[in-house]
Design a protein around this motif. Structure first.
Motif, PDB file in Angstrom:
ATOM      1  N   SER A  43       0.827  -1.214   0.000  1.00  0.00           N
ATOM      2  CA  SER A  43       0.000   0.000   0.000  1.00  0.00           C
ATOM      3  C   SER A  43       0.860   1.261   0.000  1.00  0.00           C
ATOM      4  CB  SER A  43      -0.922   0.013   1.221  1.00  0.00           C
ATOM      5  OG  SER A  43      -1.828  -1.047   1.164  1.00  0.00           O
ATOM      6  N   LEU A  44       1.912   1.259   0.805  1.00  0.00           N
ATOM      7  CA  LEU A  44       2.797   2.429   0.848  1.00  0.00           C
ATOM      8  C   LEU A  44       3.504   2.628  -0.487  1.00  0.00           C
ATOM      9  CD1 LEU A  44       4.290   2.076   4.441  1.00  0.00           C
ATOM     10  CD2 LEU A  44       2.646   3.787   3.645  1.00  0.00           C
ATOM     11  N   SER A  46       2.358   1.724  -3.449  1.00  0.00           N
ATOM     12  CA  SER A  46       1.372   2.197  -4.424  1.00  0.00           C
ATOM     13  C   SER A  46       1.065   3.688  -4.254  1.00  0.00           C
ATOM     14  CB  SER A  46       0.084   1.381  -4.335  1.00  0.00           C
ATOM     15  OG  SER A  46      -0.634   1.690  -3.168  1.00  0.00           O
ATOM     16  N   LEU A  47       1.261   4.187  -3.036  1.00  0.00           N
ATOM     17  CA  LEU A  47       1.059   5.615  -2.778  1.00  0.00           C
ATOM     18  C   LEU A  47       2.318   6.433  -3.011  1.00  0.00           C
ATOM     19  CD1 LEU A  47      -1.068   5.285   0.480  1.00  0.00           C
ATOM     20  CD2 LEU A  47      -1.888   5.966  -1.795  1.00  0.00           C
ATOM     21  N   TYR A  49       5.203   6.170  -1.208  1.00  0.00           N
ATOM     22  CA  TYR A  49       5.891   6.516   0.027  1.00  0.00           C
ATOM     23  C   TYR A  49       7.186   5.751   0.263  1.00  0.00           C
ATOM     24  CZ  TYR A  49       1.767   9.128   1.506  1.00  0.00           C
ATOM     25  OH  TYR A  49       0.753  10.034   1.597  1.00  0.00           O
TER      26      TYR A  49
END
Length: 79
Positions: A43-44, A46-47, A49
């Motif tokens: 998730s990080l 994909s964002l 980060y």
């Protein structure tokens, strides 16, 4: 930059275990830990980060134990 726009890192949300803590987890807890950590990292990424892959993620992807070694200061023994 105000608080609502600060970047998040995996270290901000990760849980690290020592060997002693890791061995106390049962198989279901270890599997849950792996699943949550890999999903959080994904998730990080994909964002946008995460730039480099942390050691714990490399270990989890290889199926290795992710616990960290607790370092103790070396003690001098009397001669």
């Amino acid at each position: 930059m105000d608080k609502s726009t600060e970047l998040v890192s995996l270290e901000d949300v990760a849980v690290d275990f020592t060997w002693e803590e890791w061995r106390d987890l049962n198989d279901a807890q270890r599997t849950l830990y792996r699943d949550v950590m890999l999903e959080t990292y994904s998730s990080l990424v994909s964002l946008g980060y995460c730039i480099s892959k942390p050691e714990v993620i490399l270990k989890l992807e290889k199926g290795a134990e992710p616990w960290i070694r607790k370092e103790y200061p070396k003690q001098c023994l009397p001669g």
